[in-house]
Design a protein around this motif. Structure first.
Motif, PDB file in Angstrom:
ATOM      1  N   PRO A 193       0.788  -1.232   0.000  1.00 32.88           N
ATOM      2  CA  PRO A 193       0.000   0.000   0.000  1.00 32.88           C
ATOM      3  C   PRO A 193       0.818   1.278   0.000  1.00 32.88           C
TER       4      PRO A 193
ATOM      5  N   TRP B 109      -6.803 -11.157   0.974  1.00 36.55           N
ATOM      6  CA  TRP B 109      -6.729  -9.697   1.016  1.00 36.55           C
ATOM      7  C   TRP B 109      -7.937  -9.089   1.713  1.00 36.55           C
TER       8      TRP B 109
ATOM      9  N   GLU C 147      -7.687  -8.336   5.365  1.00 36.87           N
ATOM     10  CA  GLU C 147      -6.766  -7.301   5.815  1.00 36.87           C
ATOM     11  C   GLU C 147      -7.483  -5.951   5.903  1.00 36.87           C
TER      12      GLU C 147
ATOM     13  N   VAL D  71      -6.521  -2.834   5.899  1.00 37.45           N
ATOM     14  CA  VAL D  71      -6.120  -1.787   4.953  1.00 37.45           C
ATOM     15  C   VAL D  71      -6.682  -2.064   3.564  1.00 37.45           C
TER      16      VAL D  71
ATOM     17  N   ARG E 255     -10.466  -1.367   3.540  1.00 43.71           N
ATOM     18  CA  ARG E 255     -10.745   0.070   3.510  1.00 43.71           C
ATOM     19  C   ARG E 255     -10.566   0.616   2.086  1.00 43.71           C
ATOM     20  N   GLU E 256      -9.499   0.218   1.417  1.00 45.78           N
ATOM     21  CA  GLU E 256      -9.278   0.676   0.048  1.00 45.78           C
ATOM     22  C   GLU E 256     -10.391   0.199  -0.880  1.00 45.78           C
TER      23      GLU E 256
END
Length: 237
Positions: free
Chosen positions: A49, A181, A184, A186, A189-190
């Motif tokens: 990221p 993924w 996770e 992060v 959120r993306e």
């Protein structure tokens, strides 16, 4: 094999390189030591990221950019995925900048005429649905050949010389990778920011629809990279 976060490892790429001794390095770990280029049959650099422009904030990125320059000078076969492709572009003197919109989810890439002849990308020609997960894009380095494009991004893949490839997308993706993924925070959120509250359902359904064909084509591309590594290894012996 270089990673930047625990969840972005080589995944399916590792199977194509099973004949080689694979050494994984966390480039951002304190005291990380990247291997000497002269000892390597090839190098695979994965995503994360962070930005390829974070070399002032993250000493590991600065060290990695210098290391990639040395790999290129030594003729070591290189495969960069997502952040790994952006780092290759920067190491070769090109800019990395925010894209017009984050590109997250399964969508087609189309090979350019050069891509249709390329040892790796021709496995994806003329068009393959791949997993995208990036907010930044690269300019094409001087002397590089653009190999693929998507609707949102002019340069999705490029080759520098005859042994260094950058793939902005994830041809190694399958249902297992997407599920990993999505565990996770992060990444969740993306994905939510890009796709909205239905992000998990959308990504899971798309993985189910496209992962088998992507794996078939992607594995062919990774085996082509393995052949480049084998040619390098034969010259070292």
């Amino acid at each position: 094999m270089v990673r930047h976060v625990p969840w972005e490892g080589p995944h399916r790429i590792a199977a194509a390189l099973a004949d080689f001794e694979l050494v994984e390095v966390d480039a951002l770990a304190p005291g990380a030591e990247l291997p000497e280029p002269g000892r390597l049959a090839g190098a695979v650099v994965m995503g994360g990221p962070m930005s390829a422009n974070d070399d002032r904030r993250l000493p590991g990125i600065a060290a990695e950019l210098s290391w990639i320059e040395r790999l290129l000078a030594a003729g070591v076969p290189y495969l960069g995925v997502c952040l790994g492709s952006q780092l290759l572009a920067r190491a070769a003197g090109a800019a990395v900048r925010p894209g017009a919109h984050p590109e997250i989810g399964f969508a087609p890439v189309r090979a350019t005429p050069e891509g249709e002849r390329d040892p790796l990308v021709r496995a994806l020609a003329p068009e393959t649905v791949v997993l995208h997960w990036h907010g930044e894009v690269f300019e094409l380095p001087a002397g590089a050949v653009s190999l693929a494009a998507s609707e949102l991004t002019e340069h999705q893949a490029f080759r520098l010389g005859d042994r260094a490839w950058g793939l902005l997308f994830h041809a190694e993706a399958d249902e297992e990778l997407v599920a990993q993924w999505l565990r996770e925070p992060v990444m969740r959120r993306e994905a939510r920011d890009a796709l909205g509250p239905q992000f998990e359902r959308l990504l899971t359904a798309a993985a189910g629809a496209h992962a088998a064909e992507l794996a078939r084509r992607g594995d062919r591309a990774f085996r082509a990279f393995a052949r480049a590594c084998a040619e390098r290894a034969s010259g070292m012996s």
